[in-house]
Design a protein around this motif. Structure first.
Motif, PDB file in Angstrom:
ATOM      1  N   LEU A 126       5.831   4.652  -1.402  1.00 45.03           N
ATOM      2  CA  LEU A 126       5.201   4.322  -2.684  1.00 45.03           C
ATOM      3  C   LEU A 126       5.334   5.451  -3.693  1.00 45.03           C
ATOM      4  N   TRP A 128       3.986  -0.013 -11.329  1.00 41.84           N
ATOM      5  CA  TRP A 128       3.979  -0.853 -10.141  1.00 41.84           C
ATOM      6  C   TRP A 128       2.543  -1.228  -9.845  1.00 41.84           C
ATOM      7  N   ASN A 140       7.935  -1.838   3.539  1.00 41.82           N
ATOM      8  CA  ASN A 140       6.468  -1.822   3.644  1.00 41.82           C
ATOM      9  C   ASN A 140       5.925  -3.189   4.034  1.00 41.82           C
ATOM     10  N   VAL A 167      -0.210  -4.299  -7.494  1.00 38.43           N
ATOM     11  CA  VAL A 167      -0.456  -5.302  -6.464  1.00 38.43           C
ATOM     12  C   VAL A 167      -1.216  -6.457  -7.088  1.00 38.43           C
ATOM     13  N   LYS A 194      -0.299 -11.057  -0.801  1.00 38.16           N
ATOM     14  CA  LYS A 194      -0.214 -10.273  -2.035  1.00 38.16           C
ATOM     15  C   LYS A 194       1.240 -10.136  -2.440  1.00 38.16           C
ATOM     16  N   TYR A 195       1.428  -9.871  -3.722  1.00 36.89           N
ATOM     17  CA  TYR A 195       2.703  -9.412  -4.254  1.00 36.89           C
ATOM     18  C   TYR A 195       2.546  -7.933  -4.558  1.00 36.89           C
ATOM     19  N   VAL A 196       3.472  -7.125  -4.107  1.00 31.09           N
ATOM     20  CA  VAL A 196       3.586  -5.757  -4.579  1.00 31.09           C
ATOM     21  C   VAL A 196       4.774  -5.788  -5.522  1.00 31.09           C
ATOM     22  N   TRP A 197       4.528  -5.428  -6.770  1.00 33.17           N
ATOM     23  CA  TRP A 197       5.540  -5.574  -7.801  1.00 33.17           C
ATOM     24  C   TRP A 197       5.855  -4.242  -8.466  1.00 33.17           C
ATOM     25  N   LEU A 208      -4.220  -3.920   1.064  1.00 33.47           N
ATOM     26  CA  LEU A 208      -3.536  -3.348  -0.086  1.00 33.47           C
ATOM     27  C   LEU A 208      -2.791  -2.077   0.309  1.00 33.47           C
ATOM     28  N   PRO A 209      -1.638  -1.854  -0.306  1.00 34.82           N
ATOM     29  CA  PRO A 209      -0.912  -0.616  -0.004  1.00 34.82           C
ATOM     30  C   PRO A 209      -1.666   0.589  -0.557  1.00 34.82           C
ATOM     31  N   LEU A 236       9.827  -1.632  -0.849  1.00 36.69           N
ATOM     32  CA  LEU A 236       8.837  -2.714  -0.855  1.00 36.69           C
ATOM     33  C   LEU A 236       9.038  -3.656   0.327  1.00 36.69           C
TER      34      LEU A 236
END
Length: 182
Positions: free
Chosen positions: A155, A165, A98, A167, A175-178, A139-140, A95
């Motif tokens: 990912l 997981w 990325n 976004v 953004k948070y990627v969680w 966005l991923p 993460l």
């Protein structure tokens, strides 16, 4: 939810689901309001499990993924969740990598402002959430890895090592990627 909501669309992917099939609105977990607003959804009542959360800023340097792994490992030991350590180290490394590669908006590069990503860890009972915030609104994309390329598998790894997981876009930008572990 207490306070002003900063979240945007939530995209949630479970396990190895393909991106096209799995994009959906997910129910907001206990951790979402803490992550986005710094507050719990509701005041805790007697008997509610306690939630712990910590966050760090990481400079945009090649050493950031390694530092994120060390921090995560230490926090998990402190929280008595060392069993998650191997999986969490892989995921936070991916993460953060990325976020550093894809999370710097062009105007930040043009002005020489650099890039700082924020890593957060939250836990309640046996559930753990790790999240990385960057300033990009892009966005991923989960993609099929190409055996001829050295990159593009991050990912896929995140999907393999986590329960879920996703976004969460935040205002005014980023953004948070969680990733959620249980």
């Amino acid at each position: 939810m207490a306070g002003h909501s900063a979240q945007g669309p939530i995209r949630s992917l479970r396990g190895g689901d393909s991106a096209a099939a799995a994009v959906s609105h997910c129910p907001l977990g206990w951790w979402h309001s803490v992550l986005c607003n710094g507050v719990r959804q509701a005041e805790p009542s007697i008997g509610d499990p306690l939630c712990s959360s910590l966050s760090w800023s990481l400079a945009a340097e090649a050493s950031a993924p390694g530092i994120a792994r060390e921090i995560a490992s230490g926090v998990l030991r402190e929280w008595g969740m060392g069993g998650f350590s191997g999986d969490v180290q892989v995921v936070v490394s991916e993460l953060v990598t990325n976020a550093l590669r894809h999370g710097t908006p062009p105007e930040s590069i043009a002005c020489g402002c650099g890039n700082v990503v924020r890593m957060s860890m939250l836990h309640r009972e046996g559930e753990l959430v790790c999240a990385v915030h960057d300033q990009s609104d892009q966005l991923p994309m989960l993609r099929e890895p190409d055996s001829m390329l050295e990159n593009g598998r991050g990912l896929q790894l995140v999907a393999c090592f986590t329960a879920e997981w996703g976004v969460t876009q935040v205002k005014p930008r980023g953004k948070y990627v969680w990733a959620r572990f249980d």
